[in-house]
Scaffold this motif. Structure first.
Motif, PDB file in Angstrom:
ATOM      1  N   TYR A   4       0.516   5.590   0.534  1.00 11.52           N
ATOM      2  CA  TYR A   4      -0.371   6.573   1.151  1.00 11.52           C
ATOM      3  C   TYR A   4       0.037   7.990   0.753  1.00 11.52           C
ATOM      4  O   TYR A   4       1.174   8.239   0.335  1.00 11.52           O
TER       5      TYR A   4
ATOM      6  N   GLN B 147      -6.692  -2.100   7.153  1.00 12.21           N
ATOM      7  CA  GLN B 147      -7.586  -0.967   7.401  1.00 12.21           C
ATOM      8  C   GLN B 147      -8.436  -1.240   8.632  1.00 12.21           C
ATOM      9  O   GLN B 147      -9.101  -2.261   8.732  1.00 12.21           O
TER      10      GLN B 147
ATOM     11  N   PRO C  27     -12.292   3.113   7.879  1.00  8.78           N
ATOM     12  CA  PRO C  27     -12.251   3.377   6.432  1.00  8.78           C
ATOM     13  C   PRO C  27     -11.789   4.795   6.098  1.00  8.78           C
ATOM     14  O   PRO C  27     -11.892   5.717   6.910  1.00  8.78           O
ATOM     15  N   PHE C  28     -11.316   4.963   4.872  1.00  9.65           N
ATOM     16  CA  PHE C  28     -10.816   6.250   4.376  1.00  9.65           C
ATOM     17  C   PHE C  28     -11.981   7.104   3.874  1.00  9.65           C
ATOM     18  O   PHE C  28     -12.280   7.136   2.689  1.00  9.65           O
TER      19      PHE C  28
ATOM     20  N   ASN D  28       0.830  -1.205   0.000  1.00  5.19           N
ATOM     21  CA  ASN D  28       0.000   0.000   0.000  1.00  5.19           C
ATOM     22  C   ASN D  28       0.862   1.251   0.000  1.00  5.19           C
ATOM     23  O   ASN D  28       1.919   1.306   0.637  1.00  5.19           O
TER      24      ASN D  28
ATOM     25  N   ILE E 269      -4.978   2.607   9.843  1.00  5.12           N
ATOM     26  CA  ILE E 269      -4.487   1.260   9.580  1.00  5.12           C
ATOM     27  C   ILE E 269      -3.736   0.776  10.818  1.00  5.12           C
ATOM     28  O   ILE E 269      -3.316   1.581  11.658  1.00  5.12           O
TER      29      ILE E 269
ATOM     30  N   LYS F 205      -5.524   8.349   2.013  1.00  2.19           N
ATOM     31  CA  LYS F 205      -5.569   7.566   0.778  1.00  2.19           C
ATOM     32  C   LYS F 205      -6.764   8.033  -0.038  1.00  2.19           C
ATOM     33  O   LYS F 205      -7.860   8.198   0.510  1.00  2.19           O
TER      34      LYS F 205
ATOM     35  N   GLY G 232      -7.993   7.706   7.026  1.00  5.97           N
ATOM     36  CA  GLY G 232      -8.501   6.550   7.740  1.00  5.97           C
ATOM     37  C   GLY G 232      -7.430   6.045   8.685  1.00  5.97           C
ATOM     38  O   GLY G 232      -6.384   6.671   8.858  1.00  5.97           O
TER      39      GLY G 232
END
Length: 784
Positions: free
Chosen positions: A657, A685, A688-689, A655, A679, A672, A677
């Motif tokens: 960012y 996650q 959530p974003f 991932n 992590i 993101k 969000g």
């Protein structure tokens, strides 16, 4: 190092991550409006004041606090606004409009004339032009003059070129042509003029007739039928002053350093640094022995003795009040009353016969109004009638004497109060007001430091005061230790929780850091170099462990080592003072470095990497930016990619960012697809974003921001604290601070509002106890 954007962080002592805003409403004017002041104090103690306008009855903001200053005028409902020194406007509050737009260099009310304003504004060539406007904003005298003076006795001094001066009337008609090189306004029917620059001075009447010949090197305006004059002594170059009447008769000879006509046929005369009083017959009323200039008050005079003590005499020099006061002043609204201060802050109100009407001790300020008298101390306000009868007493824990005053009608009292400190038990709801004006946070020792006008005091988390007498200087407790000074000019001492002295410094030193892992630092000034210090580290017994000379920067002991900066390079030192070297180097030579976290520290050598406590490189210097490790993971930036790595430098997942906003307990707030969000340390996650901003969760909850408001969600993304706040802090011990309209409140982990957002500051919660600070403010109480 990447610096996260946090929502906020509060210390009750007043240090916050954002500006503190205080709104103050001034006295209500007879027109029903009040000037509002907004004061912002930043974390660097920079203060900004702006002004606005409020309709008091409706609480309607007429003008927002966008102005550098604001002034009321002679005319009800009209206010002069100031955006900057050259952006002044005339505003009608009832009509909600500008009569003169905010583009004038000067707008001035004319004393004694309602509805008339002298204005100045640069023309297209940037030359100042003067004119006069009326109450409607219409120009009765156009903006065409290079200079216009004040309106006095129906005439205005004017100039078209700032070289020659004459007089016009309000109809813009020339009464006396511009023929004078110097001219004053008219007083008592005469204006002082000179025909040539640097020439002699005389006086003319309104018809231009010369009344006082051009014979003087200096001539004041006539006041109560007399004017002071002077001629320059050709031998010494000194000015010799005297006084004349309107017929140019010399009533006081030219032999003084200054002469001031005071009315009623009296003059203040000066020789060297002393003052005296003469009358128009040349008789001495008070000899030239007074070190302070006398003040005249309707037939009596406030004078000083040789020792500067003040008293009152009549016009013949007879003592009415003996000179025993530090100062005496006449009352603004009562010509027959005076107030004087005796040594020791004892205030007396006196009448014209010298009789004491009221006497009070420890007074901060006093007001003699039109119908009442007010005395204000730090803990109470007392209201008397003009005969000295006590009408009402208002007791208050903290009172601000400088903003406590009568309303315009004197039927109510506006009491200003400073910050008040209150201890609250959140479990029982019991509240206790503390006799202090400032308080620090409750430390892990369960003790907080507080201050009032006497000095510093320590309290435990239950609100119990621990030390009987105040300290002149004190630091908060850490690791069971604090530093105190009983007097400012004595060396500081290290004390334990029982307030026993563990160690007293041998000479004046500054404890510049709190204890961390049993070690604290001391700064010692270097003689002859006031901006340079030696740094020593001590243990909890006050024993010096080591000293480093002329250090540029020193940190706390974290992870068993101390980060320092010497000669522009960062290094690490053991608690015994031994440098931890790399390859035999005296210092490690890092460009930058962070404190240790989970056994590793951020270190920069052109690029960022990580080292262990032996200064062994663990993760290579490859990154543009890095964070501290949190539960075995850290965020790093490389080639515009932001990603997670483990403690071996391996990438945890694939991932990438866009941004970062802090980490805690293995959780990271990252951005993101344009949204924030949460992590975990495996890259999974958790929240959530979908938020504008968020901070890492604490105690299972994370504060997030959406649609301009802040709330808290759990790991199921369910709202626990509603989205109705402007800012918030992290949860600690089951509670979190929330901010609304610049005020602080407290919520628990169920989302319940435990304390409403009405405080200037709230401490951390310790065993169900907090300390709160209310904001400065005012309250109005009726005197009926």
């Amino acid at each position: 190092m990447m610096k996260p954007i946090i929502l906020s962080f509060l210390l009750i002592a007043g240090v916050t991550a954002q500006a503190q805003v205080k709104i103050s409403v001034g006295p209500t004017r007879p027109d029903g409006f009040a000037i509002v002041t907004k004061k912002e104090v930043t974390q660097w103690s920079t203060t900004t004041k702006t002004y606005g306008l409020l309709h008091v009855a409706t609480k309607d903001t007429v003008l927002p606090c966008d102005y550098q200053n604001m002034f009321y005028t002679n005319d009800a409902g009209l206010y002069i606004t100031q955006k900057s020194y050259d952006k002044n406007g005339l505003y009608s509050a009832p009509d909600r409009k500008f009569l003169l737009p905010p583009e004038y260099t000067t707008i001035e009310s004319q004393y004694g004339y309602k509805g008339l304003y002298r204005v100045r504004k640069p023309d297209a060539s940037n030359n100042d032009k003067w004119g006069y406007a009326n109450i409607k904003g219409e120009f009765v005298i156009p903006l065409q003059y290079a200079y216009l003076g004040d309106l006095n006795q129906g005439l205005i001094c004017f100039s078209n070129d700032n070289k020659k001066y004459g007089f016009i009337n309000l109809q813009n008609e020339v009464v006396l042509p511009a023929q004078y090189a110097y001219a004053t306004s008219f007083y008592n029917g005469l204006a002082v003029v000179a025909l040539e620059k640097g020439g002699k001075y005389g006086a003319v009447n309104k018809k231009g007739k010369t009344v006082i010949p051009y014979a003087y090197d200096g001539l004041s305006g006539f006041y109560k039928n007399y004017a002071s004059v002077y001629k320059v002594d050709n031998k010494t170059g000194s000015k010799l002053y005297g006084a004349i009447d309107p017929k140019n008769k010399l009533v006081l000879p030219m032999q003084y350093d200054n002469v001031i006509p005071e009315g009623q046929g009296l003059f203040t005369v000066q020789k060297n640094i002393n003052y005296g009083i003469m009358d128009s017959t040349g008789t001495t009323v008070m000899p030239i022995e007074m070190p302070v200039q006398p003040k005249y008050a309707d037939g009596v005079i406030i004078v000083s003795a040789k020792d500067k003590r003040q008293g009152i005499i009549d016009n013949k020099g007879k003592w009415i009040v003996k000179p025993e006061y530090d100062y005496i002043s006449s009352a603004r609204h009562q010509k027959d009353l005076f107030y004087g201060q005796l040594p020791g802050k004892t205030i007396r109100v006196l009448d014209r016969t010298g009789k004491t009407v009221i006497e009070r001790k420890n007074v901060q300020t006093q007001i003699i109004g039109k119908t009442k008298i007010l005395f204000v101390g730090t803990d109470k306000a007392e209201v008397f009638d003009l005969q000295g009868k006590l009408l009402k007493t208002f007791a208050q824990v903290t009172i601000n004497p400088f903003i406590t005053t009568f309303t315009d009608k004197e039927d109510s009292l506006i009491i200003g109060y400073g910050s008040t400190i209150q201890h609250i038990n959140l479990i029982t709801g019991e509240k206790q007001m503390l006799d202090v004006t400032r308080a620090d946070n409750i430390t892990d020792d369960g003790i907080f430091l507080a201050q009032n006008s006497k000095g510093y005091f320590f309290y435990d988390y239950t609100g119990k005061q621990l030390n009987d007498s105040a300290y002149a200087v004190a630091t908060r407790f850490s690791d069971g230790r604090a530093v105190i000074q009983k007097k400012k000019n004595e060396a500081p001492a290290l004390i334990n929780r029982n307030f026993q002295i563990v160690k007293k410094a041998d000479y004046l030193q500054y404890y510049s850091g709190y204890f961390s892992e049993g070690i604290a630092r001391i700064k010692s000034p270097i003689f002859g170099y006031p901006s340079l210090f030696d740094i020593s580290y001590i243990d909890k017994q006050g024993k010096e462990l080591f000293k480093i000379e002329r250090l540029e920067g020193a940190g706390d002991c974290i992870g068993g080592v101390i980060r320092m900066k010497v000669v522009g390079e960062y290094c690490f030192v053991k608690p015994n003072g031994e440098y931890i070297d790399i390859g035999g180097k005296y210092v490690s030579g890092f460009d930058d470095a962070g404190d240790f976290s989970e056994g590793l520290a951020r270190a920069k050598y052109l690029k960022w990497g990580y080292v262990d406590t032996a200064m062994k490189k663990v993760i290579d210097y490859l990154y543009d930016d890095v964070t501290d490790f949190s539960k075995g993971a850290a965020l790093v930036r490389q080639n515009n990619q932001l990603f997670l790595i483990d403690k071996q430098g391996n990438r945890i997942d694939q991932n990438n960012y866009q941004g970062y906003n802090g980490s805690k307990d293995g959780y990271f707030a990252v951005k993101k697809n344009g949204k924030f969000g949460i992590i975990d340390n495996k890259g999974k996650q958790v929240i959530p974003f979908e938020y504008d901003i968020c901070i890492p969760p604490s105690e299972g909850l994370a504060f997030v921001k959406k649609n301009g408001k802040v709330g808290a969600v759990n790991f199921s993304n369910k709202t626990v604290v509603p989205f109705e706040y402007d800012n918030a802090d992290v949860f600690k011990n089951g509670y979190a601070r929330v901010i609304k309209a610049g005020k602080y409140g407290l919520v628990d982990k169920t989302g319940k509002l435990v304390l409403p957002p009405e405080y200037k500051g709230i401490s951390d919660v310790y065993k169900g106890n907090v300390v709160t600070e209310t904001a400065d403010g005012t309250r109005t109480v009726s005197l009926k």
